[in-house]
Design an enzyme around this catalytic site. Structure first.
Site, PDB file in Angstrom:
ATOM      1  N   HIS A 128       1.689 -43.908  29.253  1.00  0.00           N
ATOM      2  CA  HIS A 128       2.139 -45.138  28.583  1.00  0.00           C
ATOM      3  C   HIS A 128       2.313 -46.269  29.591  1.00  0.00           C
ATOM      4  CE1 HIS A 128       4.157 -47.165  25.096  1.00  0.00           C
ATOM      5  NE2 HIS A 128       4.431 -47.990  26.091  1.00  0.00           N
TER       6      HIS A 128
ATOM      7  N   HIS B  85       1.252 -50.757  30.426  1.00  0.00           N
ATOM      8  CA  HIS B  85       0.758 -52.064  29.952  1.00  0.00           C
ATOM      9  C   HIS B  85       0.026 -52.737  31.103  1.00  0.00           C
ATOM     10  CE1 HIS B  85       2.921 -52.125  26.051  1.00  0.00           C
ATOM     11  NE2 HIS B  85       3.680 -51.252  26.702  1.00  0.00           N
TER      12      HIS B  85
ATOM     13  N   ASP C  55       5.379 -47.263  31.685  1.00  0.00           N
ATOM     14  CA  ASP C  55       5.489 -48.384  30.749  1.00  0.00           C
ATOM     15  C   ASP C  55       5.230 -49.718  31.443  1.00  0.00           C
ATOM     16  OD1 ASP C  55       5.839 -49.744  28.387  1.00  0.00           O
ATOM     17  OD2 ASP C  55       7.955 -49.272  28.129  1.00  0.00           O
TER      18      ASP C  55
END
Ligand code: FE2
Length: 425
Positions: free
Chosen positions: A58, A60, A310
């Site tokens: 996970h 970004h 993340d």
């Protein structure tokens, strides 16, 4: 059989020690004690832990390394981060997106992190970030597996036009269907978004990975919807729930029904401990909730659970360096998983578990697997997490792609040994 390379005297995550790993043509051909020397190269692991590479389920990538652009997140909250990202989006250009992502992938390789699932925002009508991340995926493919999720940051139903933009991103080559049901206008519209997105994934033969119930709301019910829609659309084993922080605050009786439903749907789960512990509980005074989902309970129920990074230096998080051992370290503290077996489970949560969630083929240290691995400056997974151990050697398809020195300090104290390594014994 002649090997191109033999790694000698390796400790493995399963507890075996003194093992040799024979590699030919980028593939692990044999794992056994004392493989014969047939004249190929050899690399001495010196009793250190050899692990398959770290995997981040996970991330970004479109936002990473943008910290401070166009301003810093003063409150440090999730909602100011989303607002800040909204301010930054119109200013993004493709070269900057690509260059920041490539720089992060350099960090990742140096950290032995060779596979990343990254969400990419699909709410921009230009789909600039999608184009940029597809370019990055192509360019890093020789050394890093980048999987992309079509992520409707501003809401699949809440933001006009996203119901057209998200399928377009899939047609452009994005791998996985994302979602953000807790950010839709109402609980009902959140549930509707889950239903529509699971149907879309089933129609396109895609996996699903949603930001789901990333809140402290004990009455949020999108995890339940995600499990039910997974079963309804026959997507069992192909759907991941990311964050699930609401589960931290839910009523225990309700969770006693929810976890078996999640197991029936064969959902996987990604908790993001660095981010959950900093963004959740922000409306609490004291006691403050931790906000991370129920990791040991989900593992005990047989679900595959990973820890994700993340964010690294972006609108939501000012810290981080792509170090999945740092993520595991925080995860085990937040989940109070300090038993030896539990610490090993936390090592799995940044290696084999996320590899399974991404559906990586040929991942592992068994014969037949791709020769992707990391030699860590540690004896075993517990010591690796304790020290956030140096990645002495990182290997991709049997070739060294990064080296780091072992950690040591020279101390000058009378009557004491001069070198400190922080290793036991
Ligand atoms: Fe996220």
């Amino acid at each position: 059989m002649a090997f191109d390379l033999v790694i000698r005297n390796a400790a493995l995550p399963d507890g075996r020690s003194g093992m040799d790993i024979g590699i030919s043509a980028g593939v692990i051909e044999a794992v056994a004690p004392s493989l014969p020397d047939e004249g190929g190269e050899s690399l001495d692991a010196a009793g250190n832990l050899v692990s398959p590479p770290f995997v981040d389920a996970h991330f970004h990538m479109d936002a990473t390394l943008s910290y401070g652009l166009p301003r810093i997140n003063r409150s440090g909250t999730l909602l100011e981060g989303i607002a800040l990202w909204g301010e930054l989006k119109p200013q993004l250009d493709q070269d900057a997106l690509v260059n920041r992502a490539l720089a992060y992938c350099d960090w990742a390789v140096a950290q032995g992190l060779l596979a990343i699932r990254s969400h990419v925002d699909v709410c921009d009508p230009r789909l600039l970030a999608v184009e940029a991340m597809l370019e990055v995926k192509r360019r890093v493919a020789p050394y890093l597996d980048l999987q992309l999720v079509a992520f409707p940051q501003d809401g699949y139903l809440r933001q006009a036009g996203v119901t057209e933009l998200l399928p377009r991103a899939l047609e452009m080559g994005v791998d996985v269907v994302g979602g953000i049901p807790h950010f839709e206008r109402t609980m009902a519209e959140g549930a509707e978004s889950v239903r529509l997105l699971c149907r879309l994934a089933a129609e396109h033969g895609k996996r699903v990975d949603m930001h789901c119930d990333e809140s402290d709301d004990p009455l949020s019910r999108h995890v339940e919807s995600l499990a039910a829609e997974t079963i309804r659309h026959g997507l069992e084993g192909r759907v991941n729930g990311s964050h699930l922080t609401s589960m931290h605050s839910m009523d225990n009786y309700y969770v006693s029904k929810l976890i078996p439903l999640m197991a029936e749907a064969r959902l996987s789960v990604v908790a993001n401990p660095l981010i959950n512990i900093t963004l959740q509980g922000r409306h609490d005074s004291y006691p403050k909730r931790r906000g991370m989902t129920r990791v040991p309970e989900l593992m005990a129920a047989g679900l595959t659970v990973a820890f994700g990074h993340d964010c690294v230096m972006d609108p939501w998080y000012p810290l981080g360096s792509g170090d999945m051992l740092d993520v595991a370290h925080m995860g085990l503290h937040v989940a109070q998983m300090t038993g030896t077996d539990q610490i090993r489970q936390c090592f799995d949560a940044v290696t084999v578990n996320p590899a399974s969630i991404l559906g990586l083929e040929g991942y592992g240290l068994e014969p037949g697997c791709k020769a992707d691995l990391v030699i860590l400056d540690a004896a075993d997974p517990v010591e690796a997490i304790r020290l956030r151990a140096s990645r002495l050697v990182v290997m991709r398809r049997g070739h060294v792609v990064s080296r780091s020195p072992s950690r040591r300090a020279e101390v000058t104290l009378p009557g004491r040994p001069g070198i400190v390594t922080f290793r036991q014994g």
